[in-house]
Design an enzyme around this catalytic site. Structure first.
Site, short mmCIF file in Angstrom:
data_model
loop_
_atom_site.label_atom_id
_atom_site.label_comp_id
_atom_site.label_asym_id
_atom_site.label_seq_id
_atom_site.Cartn_x
_atom_site.Cartn_y
_atom_site.Cartn_z
N SER A 180 0.82 -1.21 0.00
CA SER A 180 0.00 0.00 0.00
C SER A 180 0.86 1.25 0.00
O SER A 180 1.81 1.37 0.77
CB SER A 180 -0.92 0.04 1.22
N VAL A 194 7.38 2.47 4.07
CA VAL A 194 8.35 1.80 3.20
C VAL A 194 7.85 1.80 1.75
O VAL A 194 8.63 2.02 0.82
CB VAL A 194 8.64 0.36 3.69
N CYS A 195 6.57 1.58 1.56
CA CYS A 195 6.00 1.59 0.21
C CYS A 195 6.15 2.98 -0.42
O CYS A 195 6.56 3.11 -1.57
CB CYS A 195 4.54 1.18 0.23
N ALA A 196 5.83 3.99 0.35
CA ALA A 196 5.96 5.37 -0.13
C ALA A 196 7.42 5.66 -0.47
O ALA A 196 7.72 6.28 -1.50
CB ALA A 196 5.45 6.35 0.93
#
Length: 167
Positions: A55, A60-62
């Site tokens: 997501s 971490v995804c961002a």
């Protein structure tokens, strides 16, 4: 066949077959930010970095989206496709707020088969229904030239290794 990754140290089963170097990538259809269906064929003749993650609304995804956005110019004739289960609206909000415009966000909103076809479907636990963190790099002919299924979902992928595959 299933594999296991980890979330905060706990095992997480992953359904599907993760692509290996040398294999032909499976076709897919995902949803672009304008809600149009987009397929792998839309990027024919280009090299592709598939940045797959759970997501966009997690740190971490961002970070992975920001990092690939920043480094996207390092490889010629290459598109970076940031793929998650987020709705296109959330992906667009993030990219607008973060001034991210060198990558393409795609949602598995209407492309759920992508998750299993690419061996990134979280099969059980609190993240069930999302995708594991992975990077798959394809050449101009959709052949896999690099693949990393990140063992610990809370850790970033190896950007240098992924981008080195394109050099």
């Amino acid at each position: 066949m299933s594999q296991t990754v980890h979330f905060q140290g706990n095992p997480v089963p992953i359904a599907g077959q993760f692509p290996q170097v040398g294999e032909q990538a499976k076709p897919f259809s995902l949803v672009a930010k304008d809600l149009a269906d987009v397929s792998l064929a839309n990027y024919a003749g280009k090299r592709k970095v598939l940045n797959i993650f759970p997501s966009i609304d997690t740190g971490v995804c961002a970070a992975s989206v920001r990092k690939f956005n920043e480094r996207s110019g390092e490889a010629d004739n290459t598109v970076v496709l940031c793929i998650s289960s987020d709705l296109p609206f959330a992906q667009s909000r993030f990219c607008g707020a973060e001034n991210v415009n060198n990558v393409i966000t795609l949602s598995s909103l209407r492309g759920a088969e992508f998750k299993e076809n690419y061996g990134v479907a979280i099969a059980d636990g609190p993240l069930k229904g999302l995708t594991a963190r992975a990077v798959v790099v394809l050449d101009e002919n959709d052949k896999v030239i690099y693949s990393e299924l990140v063992n610990e979902i809370t850790e970033e992928p190896n950007y240098d290794a992924a981008l080195a595959a394109l050099k």
